[in-house]
Write a protein that holds these residues in place. Structure first.
Motif, PDB file in Angstrom:
ATOM      1  N   UNK A 104     -14.441 -25.502   4.727  1.00 14.59           N
ATOM      2  CA  UNK A 104     -15.765 -25.303   5.314  1.00 14.59           C
ATOM      3  C   UNK A 104     -15.681 -25.204   6.828  1.00 14.59           C
ATOM      4  N   UNK A 105     -16.768 -24.710   7.412  1.00 11.80           N
ATOM      5  CA  UNK A 105     -16.835 -24.583   8.872  1.00 11.80           C
ATOM      6  C   UNK A 105     -16.729 -25.952   9.540  1.00 11.80           C
ATOM      7  N   UNK A 106     -16.260 -25.950  10.785  1.00 13.12           N
ATOM      8  CA  UNK A 106     -16.185 -27.172  11.579  1.00 13.12           C
ATOM      9  C   UNK A 106     -17.114 -27.032  12.775  1.00 13.12           C
ATOM     10  N   UNK A 107     -17.526 -28.172  13.331  1.00 14.97           N
ATOM     11  CA  UNK A 107     -18.417 -28.150  14.482  1.00 14.97           C
ATOM     12  C   UNK A 107     -17.656 -27.731  15.730  1.00 14.97           C
ATOM     13  N   UNK A 108     -18.262 -26.827  16.505  1.00 13.33           N
ATOM     14  CA  UNK A 108     -17.665 -26.350  17.751  1.00 13.33           C
ATOM     15  C   UNK A 108     -18.636 -26.631  18.893  1.00 13.33           C
ATOM     16  N   UNK A 109     -18.626 -27.855  19.435  1.00  9.89           N
ATOM     17  CA  UNK A 109     -19.562 -28.204  20.509  1.00  9.89           C
ATOM     18  C   UNK A 109     -19.312 -27.363  21.763  1.00  9.89           C
ATOM     19  N   UNK A 110     -20.389 -26.874  22.358  1.00  8.75           N
ATOM     20  CA  UNK A 110     -20.281 -26.117  23.591  1.00  8.75           C
ATOM     21  C   UNK A 110     -19.814 -24.690  23.445  1.00  8.75           C
ATOM     22  N   UNK A 111     -19.595 -24.241  22.214  1.00 10.73           N
ATOM     23  CA  UNK A 111     -19.086 -22.886  21.996  1.00 10.73           C
ATOM     24  C   UNK A 111     -20.194 -21.887  21.654  1.00 10.73           C
ATOM     25  N   UNK A 112     -21.432 -22.356  21.554  1.00 14.55           N
ATOM     26  CA  UNK A 112     -22.538 -21.470  21.241  1.00 14.55           C
ATOM     27  C   UNK A 112     -23.118 -20.816  22.481  1.00 14.55           C
ATOM     28  N   UNK A 113     -24.176 -20.061  22.300  1.00 12.59           N
ATOM     29  CA  UNK A 113     -24.837 -19.384  23.410  1.00 12.59           C
ATOM     30  C   UNK A 113     -25.384 -20.424  24.386  1.00 12.59           C
ATOM     31  N   UNK A 114     -25.065 -20.252  25.665  1.00 13.50           N
ATOM     32  CA  UNK A 114     -25.555 -21.174  26.685  1.00 13.50           C
ATOM     33  C   UNK A 114     -24.981 -22.566  26.592  1.00 13.50           C
ATOM     34  N   UNK A 115     -23.814 -22.701  25.954  1.00 16.79           N
ATOM     35  CA  UNK A 115     -23.191 -24.010  25.840  1.00 16.79           C
ATOM     36  C   UNK A 115     -23.710 -24.863  24.706  1.00 16.79           C
ATOM     37  N   UNK A 116     -24.455 -24.261  23.782  1.00 18.55           N
ATOM     38  CA  UNK A 116     -24.948 -25.000  22.620  1.00 18.55           C
ATOM     39  C   UNK A 116     -23.831 -25.160  21.593  1.00 18.55           C
ATOM     40  N   UNK A 117     -24.120 -25.861  20.513  1.00 20.00           N
ATOM     41  CA  UNK A 117     -23.139 -26.002  19.441  1.00 20.00           C
ATOM     42  C   UNK A 117     -23.058 -24.722  18.613  1.00 20.00           C
ATOM     43  N   UNK A 118     -21.916 -24.538  17.992  1.00 20.37           N
ATOM     44  CA  UNK A 118     -21.721 -23.449  17.039  1.00 20.37           C
ATOM     45  C   UNK A 118     -20.957 -23.999  15.845  1.00 20.37           C
ATOM     46  N   UNK A 119     -20.927 -23.230  14.774  1.00 17.57           N
ATOM     47  CA  UNK A 119     -20.095 -23.552  13.619  1.00 17.57           C
ATOM     48  C   UNK A 119     -18.898 -22.613  13.641  1.00 17.57           C
ATOM     49  N   UNK A 120     -17.713 -23.151  13.575  1.00 17.96           N
ATOM     50  CA  UNK A 120     -16.480 -22.354  13.582  1.00 17.96           C
ATOM     51  C   UNK A 120     -15.969 -22.241  12.150  1.00 17.96           C
ATOM     52  N   UNK A 121     -15.893 -21.012  11.673  1.00 15.16           N
ATOM     53  CA  UNK A 121     -15.490 -20.748  10.285  1.00 15.16           C
ATOM     54  C   UNK A 121     -14.215 -19.919  10.292  1.00 15.16           C
ATOM     55  N   UNK A 122     -13.198 -20.396   9.562  1.00 13.51           N
ATOM     56  CA  UNK A 122     -11.882 -19.757   9.550  1.00 13.51           C
ATOM     57  C   UNK A 122     -11.774 -18.767   8.391  1.00 13.51           C
ATOM     58  N   UNK A 123     -11.296 -17.577   8.677  1.00 13.90           N
ATOM     59  CA  UNK A 123     -11.096 -16.544   7.667  1.00 13.90           C
ATOM     60  C   UNK A 123      -9.609 -16.256   7.532  1.00 13.90           C
ATOM     61  N   UNK A 124      -9.084 -16.422   6.338  1.00 14.27           N
ATOM     62  CA  UNK A 124      -7.661 -16.206   6.054  1.00 14.27           C
ATOM     63  C   UNK A 124      -7.531 -15.029   5.095  1.00 14.27           C
ATOM     64  N   UNK A 125      -7.306 -13.832   5.668  1.00 10.54           N
ATOM     65  CA  UNK A 125      -7.270 -12.629   4.841  1.00 10.54           C
ATOM     66  C   UNK A 125      -5.941 -12.463   4.112  1.00 10.54           C
ATOM     67  N   UNK A 126      -4.998 -13.370   4.305  1.00  4.86           N
ATOM     68  CA  UNK A 126      -3.778 -13.331   3.492  1.00  4.86           C
ATOM     69  C   UNK A 126      -4.003 -14.018   2.147  1.00  4.86           C
ATOM     70  N   UNK A 127      -5.118 -14.749   2.031  1.00  4.52           N
ATOM     71  CA  UNK A 127      -5.365 -15.535   0.820  1.00  4.52           C
ATOM     72  C   UNK A 127      -6.407 -14.913  -0.100  1.00  4.52           C
ATOM     73  N   UNK A 128      -7.155 -13.932   0.378  1.00  2.00           N
ATOM     74  CA  UNK A 128      -8.198 -13.332  -0.456  1.00  2.00           C
ATOM     75  C   UNK A 128      -8.988 -12.301   0.325  1.00  2.00           C
TER      76      UNK A 128
END
Length: 234
Positions: A52-76
């Motif tokens: 699942x996604x992890x919290x990415x503090x300060x990575x959103x627009x204007x320094x807000x929080x974002x959700x960081x979601x990893x995509x592994x295209x070698x697995x599917x």
């Protein structure tokens, strides 16, 4: 131009701007830890092998929080970021015209970029038969921006199709149990991407009373304009 017409125009512009409103589904600012985020959002699909996604503090627009979601295209070839606990305030989106998602996608350091653009679809599950309505392939969005961009998915039967269950789209939107961002690409070795999701919101259609109010305001404007023009022609 007289004061009545000037004031009427000002009110009309302000009212028109407020007719369509946005309701936040999630902006990820209410979470203080990844654990809190993952209590609401989970994931599935071959390319979601990183979880699942992890919290990415300060990575959103204007320094807000974002959700960081990893995509592994070698697995599917697909990964679904799923809001499995939908707040009561957005369980009924039957009055919504679209859902807007603000995000960006980057190739993870040390890995290859995919051979083609990753595509995104919106999927919504709900209703009495727990149906799933999803953006059709014709309206899937290619993700090719390395900076935040806002994508709009229309909620209608032209741009969405039922992929599970038997309920109508309106029935599904009236009792939502999950909201999904479905990422798709070909399965490719040594290809990884990271997606930062800043916010998800619904655009709501005006209530009938608001249309009536706008029509009344239009009448006032017309009368004011005719009076003003009559004075200028004398």
């Amino acid at each position: 131009m007289n004061k009545l017409l000037t004031c009427s125009l000002f009110v009309a512009v302000a009212t028109a701007g407020n007719l369509f409103s946005q309701v936040t589904i999630d902006n990820f600012n209410e979470y203080s830890t990844t654990g809190e985020l993952q209590a609401v959002w989970n994931s599935f699909g071959g390319a979601a092998s990183a979880g699942a996604a992890v919290l990415a503090p300060g990575e959103g627009v204007g320094g807000s929080n974002a959700a960081l979601y990893y995509l592994d295209w070698s697995a599917g070839n697909n990964a679904n970021m799923r809001m499995a606990t939908v707040p009561s305030a957005v369980q009924d989106l039957s009055a919504a015209t679209s859902v807007e998602v603000t995000l960006y996608l980057v190739t993870r350091d040390g890995y290859d970029a995919p051979a083609s653009d990753t595509q995104l679809r919106l999927a919504i599950q709900g209703g009495t038969s727990s149906s799933i309505w999803q953006t059709t392939s014709a309206y899937a969005v290619d993700l090719n921006s390395a900076s935040y961009t806002t994508i709009s998915f229309n909620l209608n039967t032209t741009e969405m199709e039922r992929v599970d269950g038997s309920g109508s789209l309106s029935d599904t939107l009236a009792a939502i149990t999950s909201i999904r961002l479905r990422f798709e690409n070909d399965q490719q070795s040594n290809v990884r991407q990271d997606v930062y999701v800043d916010s998800i919101s619904a655009v709501m259609v005006p209530e009938p009373g608001e249309y009536a109010g706008m029509a009344g305001l239009g009448t006032v404007l017309l009368v004011a304009f005719l009076r003003w023009r009559g004075r200028r022609q004398r």
